[in-house]
Write an enzyme that holds these catalytic residues in place. Sequence first.
Site, PDB file in Angstrom:
ATOM      1  N   THR A 160      -8.502  -4.737   4.720  1.00 48.06           N
ATOM      2  CA  THR A 160      -9.752  -5.328   5.196  1.00 48.06           C
ATOM      3  C   THR A 160      -9.801  -5.449   6.714  1.00 48.06           C
ATOM      4  O   THR A 160      -8.801  -5.769   7.361  1.00 48.06           O
ATOM      5  CB  THR A 160      -9.942  -6.711   4.566  1.00 48.06           C
ATOM      6  OG1 THR A 160      -9.831  -6.604   3.152  1.00 48.06           O
ATOM      7  CG2 THR A 160     -11.300  -7.289   4.923  1.00 48.06           C
ATOM      8  N   GLU A 279      -4.377  -5.000  -8.526  1.00 47.38           N
ATOM      9  CA  GLU A 279      -4.744  -6.195  -7.764  1.00 47.38           C
ATOM     10  C   GLU A 279      -5.823  -6.994  -8.480  1.00 47.38           C
ATOM     11  O   GLU A 279      -5.730  -8.218  -8.615  1.00 47.38           O
ATOM     12  CB  GLU A 279      -5.231  -5.793  -6.368  1.00 47.38           C
ATOM     13  CG  GLU A 279      -5.656  -6.979  -5.510  1.00 47.38           C
ATOM     14  CD  GLU A 279      -6.050  -6.589  -4.098  1.00 47.38           C
ATOM     15  OE1 GLU A 279      -6.521  -7.472  -3.357  1.00 47.38           O
ATOM     16  OE2 GLU A 279      -5.887  -5.407  -3.734  1.00 47.38           O
TER      17      GLU A 279
END
Length: 441
Positions: A160, A279
């Site tokens: 990110t 995840e």
Amino acid sequence: MSAAIPFSEPPWLMGLPTPIYQETHRKWQVAIRAFIEKHLLAHAQEWERAETVPAHVFDEFAAAGMLLPALPAPLPVVWLKRLGIHELLGGLRVENFDYLHAVIYADEMARSGLAGPSGSLTTGMAFGVPPIVKFGSKDLQERFLPELLRGQKRSCIAITEPDAGSDVANITTTAVKSKDGKHYIINGTKKWITNGIWTDYASMAVRTGPESSGASGLSMVVVPLKDYPGVSMRRLKVSGQISAGTTYIELDDVKVPVANLIGQEGMGMRYVMTNFNHERLSIAVGVTRTSRVALAAAFEYVLKREAFGKPLMDQPVVRHRLARAGALLESQWAWVEQFAYQMTRMPKEEADRELGGLTAMLKAQAGIVLKECADTAVLLFGGNGYTRSGQGALAEMIYREVPGARIPGGSEDVLLDLGVRQLVKIYKAKTAALGSSTSKL
């Protein structure tokens, strides 16, 4: 002994029949619960308030092999046996570890109701190590896996950026080869990186192709972080999961060997998306347990709390709130178990293809359920649920966890859309295949 509070445990741990779990799973659950309660859960709220889990806790988990179950199943058995690791806690052989064992582990680690303390321990092993295991060259694995798998070094996943969260294809952190072709020179920023502040190595998504190349220009590289030239890091103050060490990373001409490339250049998007499946399932399990903790705490409270001359449980509106949240919770848990079971019965490539979109929806739904359960808990605790101490302190803490469940790992709206798009893609591919086979008849 006393009877368990309704909704406080998954049905299979409340004594109800199940076709999914076998004796090996029951033995595993008993063994790891005792360890986790002693080394993590007893102090989880205290550490979350202190905003940091002491370093010795990571070392204790590493020494006991209790970080390894955060990896996706099957475990990297060859590597573990090379390192002398043949069994996990309770005598579970590493080759017998399946996704149901993984779900039990993630569920038990989340029993404090807080994502930060457990996340500070497992995020690197769960999401930073797998790309190296799955796609790294033999040389890359030899250099990094021994220390990472033993827990002697810490890792994280760094994808990110300030302007590229769920939109991974728009990553702008660049990795340009040096003139001699031996190093990448990395420049850019990474934001909201869990565990980054304590991390030795990041499995990092970078742009090795031109910006116009989009997803096809992404690669993954193992980037040293802690005390490494050109890397600066600072912790970010976030509402929940505080002890997980959310980090802002700046990379200024960071020189990394080209040999640290994970897999092939230009394949980063594929590696990232494959990693997201594990995840998102892991997040869904933990978030569902957080929902369970919140709802069970509220259930226990309204049994003893009186208002208007009688227990709150005698109020129909209170029972309605509990029923609505409980129905969502148990439906979500049944979906989690279904996923885990399917993954024990499907080849890895087939599971990635068939379940990828649904896993996105599972993770998104977990956040939706948590919001309902956290709302229910705070409202039923009343003023106590709005106070950071006393009877409703845990409900208040969990309420601050909700955005951290709905945003990381792909934000809720993006994942719901992704799930449907993936289902449409699979449907069209199967329809085309059927048409092709029919035309040959």
